[in-house]
Design a protein around this motif. Sequence first.
Motif, mmCIF file in Angstrom:
data_model
loop_
_atom_site.group_PDB
_atom_site.id
_atom_site.type_symbol
_atom_site.label_atom_id
_atom_site.label_comp_id
_atom_site.label_asym_id
_atom_site.label_seq_id
_atom_site.Cartn_x
_atom_site.Cartn_y
_atom_site.Cartn_z
ATOM 1 N N UNK A 52 0.847 -1.193 0.000
ATOM 2 C CA UNK A 52 0.000 0.000 0.000
ATOM 3 C C UNK A 52 0.881 1.242 0.000
ATOM 4 N N UNK A 53 0.733 2.051 -1.037
ATOM 5 C CA UNK A 53 1.510 3.290 -1.169
ATOM 6 C C UNK A 53 3.003 3.050 -0.975
ATOM 7 N N UNK A 54 3.488 1.972 -1.584
ATOM 8 C CA UNK A 54 4.908 1.681 -1.543
ATOM 9 C C UNK A 54 5.391 0.954 -0.311
ATOM 10 N N UNK A 55 4.496 0.628 0.608
ATOM 11 C CA UNK A 55 4.902 -0.081 1.821
ATOM 12 C C UNK A 55 4.401 -1.522 1.789
ATOM 13 N N UNK A 56 5.222 -2.478 2.249
ATOM 14 C CA UNK A 56 4.690 -3.829 2.455
ATOM 15 C C UNK A 56 3.686 -3.797 3.600
ATOM 16 N N UNK A 57 2.619 -4.543 3.439
ATOM 17 C CA UNK A 57 1.529 -4.485 4.424
ATOM 18 C C UNK A 57 0.733 -5.767 4.347
ATOM 19 N N UNK A 76 9.455 -16.572 22.074
ATOM 20 C CA UNK A 76 8.741 -16.754 23.329
ATOM 21 C C UNK A 76 8.476 -15.422 24.016
ATOM 22 N N UNK A 77 7.675 -15.432 25.069
ATOM 23 C CA UNK A 77 7.316 -14.195 25.772
ATOM 24 C C UNK A 77 8.543 -13.419 26.240
ATOM 25 N N UNK A 78 8.445 -12.097 26.187
ATOM 26 C CA UNK A 78 9.573 -11.258 26.562
ATOM 27 C C UNK A 78 9.084 -9.917 27.093
ATOM 28 N N UNK A 79 9.892 -9.269 27.936
ATOM 29 C CA UNK A 79 9.548 -7.908 28.357
ATOM 30 C C UNK A 79 9.721 -6.951 27.184
ATOM 31 N N UNK A 80 8.950 -5.905 27.154
ATOM 32 C CA UNK A 80 9.028 -4.953 26.041
ATOM 33 C C UNK A 80 8.684 -3.564 26.552
ATOM 34 N N UNK A 81 9.256 -2.559 25.947
ATOM 35 C CA UNK A 81 9.018 -1.185 26.392
ATOM 36 C C UNK A 81 8.315 -0.356 25.315
ATOM 37 N N UNK A 82 8.925 -0.244 24.136
ATOM 38 C CA UNK A 82 8.336 0.568 23.081
ATOM 39 C C UNK A 82 7.892 -0.297 21.918
ATOM 40 N N UNK A 83 6.908 0.214 21.206
ATOM 41 C CA UNK A 83 6.407 -0.486 20.028
ATOM 42 C C UNK A 83 6.077 0.543 18.952
ATOM 43 N N UNK A 84 6.272 0.155 17.699
ATOM 44 C CA UNK A 84 5.884 0.986 16.566
ATOM 45 C C UNK A 84 4.931 0.181 15.681
ATOM 46 N N UNK A 85 3.884 0.840 15.211
ATOM 47 C CA UNK A 85 2.958 0.203 14.278
ATOM 48 C C UNK A 85 2.345 1.280 13.389
ATOM 49 N N UNK A 86 1.704 0.846 12.325
ATOM 50 C CA UNK A 86 1.092 1.801 11.395
ATOM 51 C C UNK A 86 -0.144 1.177 10.758
ATOM 52 N N UNK A 87 -1.024 2.045 10.301
ATOM 53 C CA UNK A 87 -2.221 1.573 9.592
ATOM 54 C C UNK A 87 -2.696 2.615 8.593
ATOM 55 N N UNK A 88 -3.448 2.145 7.609
ATOM 56 C CA UNK A 88 -4.008 2.966 6.527
ATOM 57 C C UNK A 88 -5.472 2.582 6.409
ATOM 58 N N UNK A 89 -6.359 3.522 6.678
ATOM 59 C CA UNK A 89 -7.798 3.241 6.744
ATOM 60 C C UNK A 89 -8.512 3.868 5.551
ATOM 61 N N UNK A 223 -5.229 -1.374 5.804
ATOM 62 C CA UNK A 223 -3.904 -1.954 5.613
ATOM 63 C C UNK A 223 -3.069 -1.708 6.875
ATOM 64 N N UNK A 224 -2.323 -2.718 7.285
ATOM 65 C CA UNK A 224 -1.454 -2.634 8.461
ATOM 66 C C UNK A 224 0.002 -2.800 8.049
ATOM 67 N N UNK A 225 0.866 -1.939 8.604
ATOM 68 C CA UNK A 225 2.293 -2.084 8.389
ATOM 69 C C UNK A 225 2.921 -3.005 9.417
ATOM 70 N N UNK A 226 4.239 -3.085 9.387
ATOM 71 C CA UNK A 226 4.973 -3.959 10.297
ATOM 72 C C UNK A 226 4.841 -3.490 11.734
ATOM 73 N N UNK A 227 4.716 -4.447 12.658
ATOM 74 C CA UNK A 227 4.728 -4.159 14.084
ATOM 75 C C UNK A 227 6.138 -4.375 14.596
ATOM 76 N N UNK A 228 6.744 -3.332 15.139
ATOM 77 C CA UNK A 228 8.140 -3.386 15.568
ATOM 78 C C UNK A 228 8.218 -3.238 17.076
ATOM 79 N N UNK A 229 8.837 -4.204 17.729
ATOM 80 C CA UNK A 229 9.024 -4.179 19.168
ATOM 81 C C UNK A 229 10.430 -3.680 19.490
#
Length: 230
Positions: A52-57, A76-89, A223-229
């Motif tokens: 979508x618009x040049x992005x894999x999704x 497996x499960x892990x501690x996490x602090x920040x996350x990045x995600x994107x969407x196109x509606x 459309x959803x972009x990559x979820x980055x932990x």
Amino acid sequence: MFTPLRTLLITLLAALLAACASAPPTASPSVDGWENIPIPGKRATRYSWAEKDGRPAFAAEADASASFWMKRLPGGPQPVHEVEFSWWVQDMLPNANVGVAERSDAVARVVFGFEGDIDALPLKTRMMFELAHALTGHTPPYASLVYVWDAELPVGTVVIHPRSDRIRKIVVDSGPGERRHWRDHKRDLAADFRLAFGEEPGKLASFAVMTDTDNTRSRAKTWYGEIKLK
């Protein structure tokens, strides 16, 4: 007279029998670790790889439907602090509102599932978890934190799911003003968990996306972009 526990058991059994008659019992086969997780009694939303618009999704197409596109953490499960995600509606849903049970559809959700001591939860919640496992083959996470694009509620609103307080939502986009282009979000997952649940998060076990239109009986494409932990 029925005791409260016996009444609860009868209610859950009736729900189990009704749902088993109309819903697929298991998720679809996984694709690169992703699975389409059904919701008993609901038509499944269709998810597919796309660009979508040049992005894999991956694209979500909902038609009076609801299901999760979910992936467990590979290591497996892990501690996490920040996350990045994107969407196109593409468009908003008429009359949808995640704070109202009868209208709780959303064009876009990103869902994070956390571990915890399920045995410490109230009996009713544990029984609902067991029912969900019987119907889908998947036990719900101890707690689910959901980022959502709502049609009406203001950004920053925290919503406790009307049927389970183990699911809590934070509105990060609202209304139609930002639709039809990519929206990028970066969140402190641990801080948002504390805000929503009032407790410390356990380890992160899974993440998912969800576009659902089953309550409003409408259609949506997102459309959803990559979820980055982090």
